[in-house]
Design a protein around this motif. Structure first.
Motif, mmCIF file in Angstrom:
data_model
loop_
_atom_site.group_PDB
_atom_site.id
_atom_site.type_symbol
_atom_site.label_atom_id
_atom_site.label_comp_id
_atom_site.label_asym_id
_atom_site.label_seq_id
_atom_site.Cartn_x
_atom_site.Cartn_y
_atom_site.Cartn_z
ATOM 1 N N PRO A 55 -0.599 10.086 4.840
ATOM 2 C CA PRO A 55 -0.027 9.973 6.244
ATOM 3 C C PRO A 55 0.224 11.472 6.744
ATOM 4 C CG PRO A 55 1.731 9.594 4.821
ATOM 5 C CD PRO A 55 0.590 9.462 3.998
ATOM 6 N N GLY A 56 0.181 11.715 7.837
ATOM 7 C CA GLY A 56 0.637 13.235 8.508
ATOM 8 C C GLY A 56 -0.280 13.470 9.520
ATOM 9 N N ASN B 49 -1.953 7.280 9.849
ATOM 10 C CA ASN B 49 -1.080 6.501 8.964
ATOM 11 C C ASN B 49 -1.576 6.043 7.744
ATOM 12 O OD1 ASN B 49 -2.707 4.362 9.509
ATOM 13 N ND2 ASN B 49 -1.206 3.238 10.941
ATOM 14 N N ARG B 50 -0.835 5.454 6.967
ATOM 15 C CA ARG B 50 -1.265 5.129 5.677
ATOM 16 C C ARG B 50 -2.353 4.229 5.525
ATOM 17 N NH1 ARG B 50 3.471 2.693 2.219
ATOM 18 N NH2 ARG B 50 1.607 2.360 0.433
ATOM 19 N N ASN C 106 -9.743 12.119 3.492
ATOM 20 C CA ASN C 106 -9.679 10.489 3.256
ATOM 21 C C ASN C 106 -11.265 10.247 2.373
ATOM 22 O OD1 ASN C 106 -7.867 10.288 5.064
ATOM 23 N ND2 ASN C 106 -8.946 9.192 6.670
ATOM 24 N N GLY C 107 -12.387 11.098 2.846
ATOM 25 C CA GLY C 107 -13.403 10.746 1.768
ATOM 26 C C GLY C 107 -13.347 11.169 0.454
ATOM 27 N N THR D 77 -5.936 -1.146 2.403
ATOM 28 C CA THR D 77 -5.547 -2.217 2.270
ATOM 29 C C THR D 77 -3.911 -2.065 1.531
ATOM 30 O OG1 THR D 77 -6.573 -3.185 0.429
ATOM 31 C CG2 THR D 77 -7.158 -4.073 2.823
ATOM 32 N N GLN D 78 -4.179 -0.931 0.491
ATOM 33 C CA GLN D 78 -3.109 -0.648 -0.290
ATOM 34 C C GLN D 78 -2.431 0.709 0.525
ATOM 35 O OE1 GLN D 78 -4.018 0.192 -4.495
ATOM 36 N NE2 GLN D 78 -4.822 -1.986 -4.712
ATOM 37 N N GLY D 79 -2.717 1.116 1.609
ATOM 38 C CA GLY D 79 -2.015 1.953 2.323
ATOM 39 C C GLY D 79 -1.940 3.362 1.423
#
Length: 427
Positions: free
Chosen positions: A104-105, A115-116, A83-84, A98-100
């Motif tokens: 995911p997974g 999730n996204r 994520n970082g 906000t844009q997802g």
């Protein structure tokens, strides 16, 4: 586009027919892609903090919403999480959510769901287990510092600080010692590096014993990457360092049950819910409820999942190996790799449900980490480029896992293909 080969992809081995693969994935409505991360969509680097990810890949993944999940032994969150990497690439964490655009997974081998939008939780994991995992990075740092103090003749204070910072991965669900930076400094001192490898192995055994003493005897296991498969008790086998080969570099202290092949069932359970509105294994199902053996996992799928709704599953990985070893004077084959078992389960599901599941292999040997066997390319009698040797031991002619399609140029070649698939489906 027309197929380049009359043979279905799931019956081929190390095919380079990316055109047909693209066509199949674009035109298949009921599709589920399950993909590893490091080495597949990101290049392998000695220092995990230096990983980078393509924004084009991230946006392509969002176009495959509902048909694409990651399955990794790494993590989504924390200082070393993916994520970082995505947030730094985009520059605005709020925009990612906000844009997802989060991937995911399942991470942490299957115990960390996301999730996204970046919402994360750890199904089936207790607070006591997370509290014990929190002490592991400190134990790793202390052991590495102790080892380095006895080798200051070949490791400068600057080297020691840099290597330790790069090696201790403070993941929440899978704290890890990554020895790639140490191997880079010590590859000309083979015995010292081999001793370090064994020292960290012993620390992992000590931590397992400490957990048992605290009543957590069934909570954890150690994942070695790369490894030489599992022994008769199901314990992963460390791959010893050899001259010119770092062997096992990643020592991951993981939650028992967090194996990728179990993650396949958890993801398939969610995928069925998206399509049918019901969970074949229940809404609260998680990987720690799974059996360990691939045959048992396959039986669970056959008993619970409607064949009419079974998707074409595409498994994507980069860590698969095999190696013959001398054991008591006899040659024995050891088949390992972090991605092997989840890819094998996907293959076996395809056979059982007649869906023609496809296994994709991405050659990650071109990165900074030099413990992968590169694919060997050649031209056939018609002058067409083909793979003439795979990532396993050339003597291993009975490997049950078939790698159907190969990307010999690594993650950049795969990312280009991935974008074409995502764009083609969105059109």
């Amino acid at each position: 586009m027309t197929p380049l080969s009359p043979i279905p992809l799931h019956q081929q081995s190390l095919s380079l027919d990316h055109q047909t693969l693209t066509q199949v994935l674009v035109q298949t409505p009921n599709l589920l892609i399950i993909q590893d991360l490091d080495g597949v969509c990101m290049g392998l680097v000695k220092d995990p903090l230096q990983r980078q990810i393509s924004l084009d890949y991230v946006r392509a993944a969002s176009l495959l919403d509902g048909h694409f999940y990651v399955l990794t032994n790494g993590e989504h969150i924390g200082t070393r999480g993916v994520n970082g990497i995505i947030e730094r690439a985009i520059g605005d964490p709020n925009l990612v959510a906000t844009q997802g655009l989060y991937l995911p997974g399942l991470a942490g081998g299957g115990v960390q769901w996301q999730n996204r939008q970046g919402q994360v939780y750890h199904p089936g994991v207790t607070d006591a287990e997370l509290e014990f995992l929190a002490i592991v990075p400190r134990a790793l740092r202390a052991r590495l510092q102790r080892f380095c103090q006895t080798h200051q003749d070949i490791l400068s204070p600057k080297d020691i600080e840099k290597c330790i910072d790069a090696s201790v991965l403070d993941n929440q669900a899978s704290p890890t010692a990554n020895l790639n930076s140490f191997y880079d400094r010590l590859h000309n001192h083979h015995q010292v590096y081999a001793d370090l490898q064994q020292d960290i192995h012993q620390l992992m055994m000590d931590l397992l014993e400490k957990a048992r003493a605290q009543g957590l005897e069934d909570s954890f296991f150690v994942h070695y990457a790369p490894n030489l498969g599992r022994d008769a008790q199901g314990t992963e086998i460390l791959r010893p360092a050899r001259l010119g080969d770092s062997g096992t570099t990643d020592f991951q202290f993981m939650i028992r049950g967090a194996i990728k092949e179990a993650g396949v069932l958890a993801l398939l359970n969610r995928y069925y819910f998206q399509r049918t509105g019901s969970y074949p294994l229940g809404a609260d199902f998680h990987v720690r409820q799974c059996p360990q053996a691939i045959a048992d996992l396959l039986e669970l799928v056959k008993a619970n999942f409607d064949p009419q709704q079974m998707p074409l599953i595409v498994g994507v990985g980069d860590t698969v190996n095999s190696q013959f070893q001398q054991v008591d004077g006899k040659l024995e084959i050891r088949r390992g790799g972090s991605d092997r078992n989840f890819l094998l389960l996907i293959q076996e599901i395809g056979k059982a449900f007649h869906t023609g599941n496809i296994i994709i292999y991405v050659d990650s040997s071109q990165g900074e980490v030099k413990n992968r066997q590169p694919l060997t390319l050649g031209t056939n009698e018609d002058g067409i480029l083909e793979v003439v040797a795979g990532p396993g031991d050339p003597l291993d002619t009975e490997d049950p896992l078939t790698l159907n399609v190969a990307f010999p140029q690594g993650h950049l070649q795969y990312i280009d293909f991935f974008q074409k698939v995502a764009q083609g489906r969105s059109n």
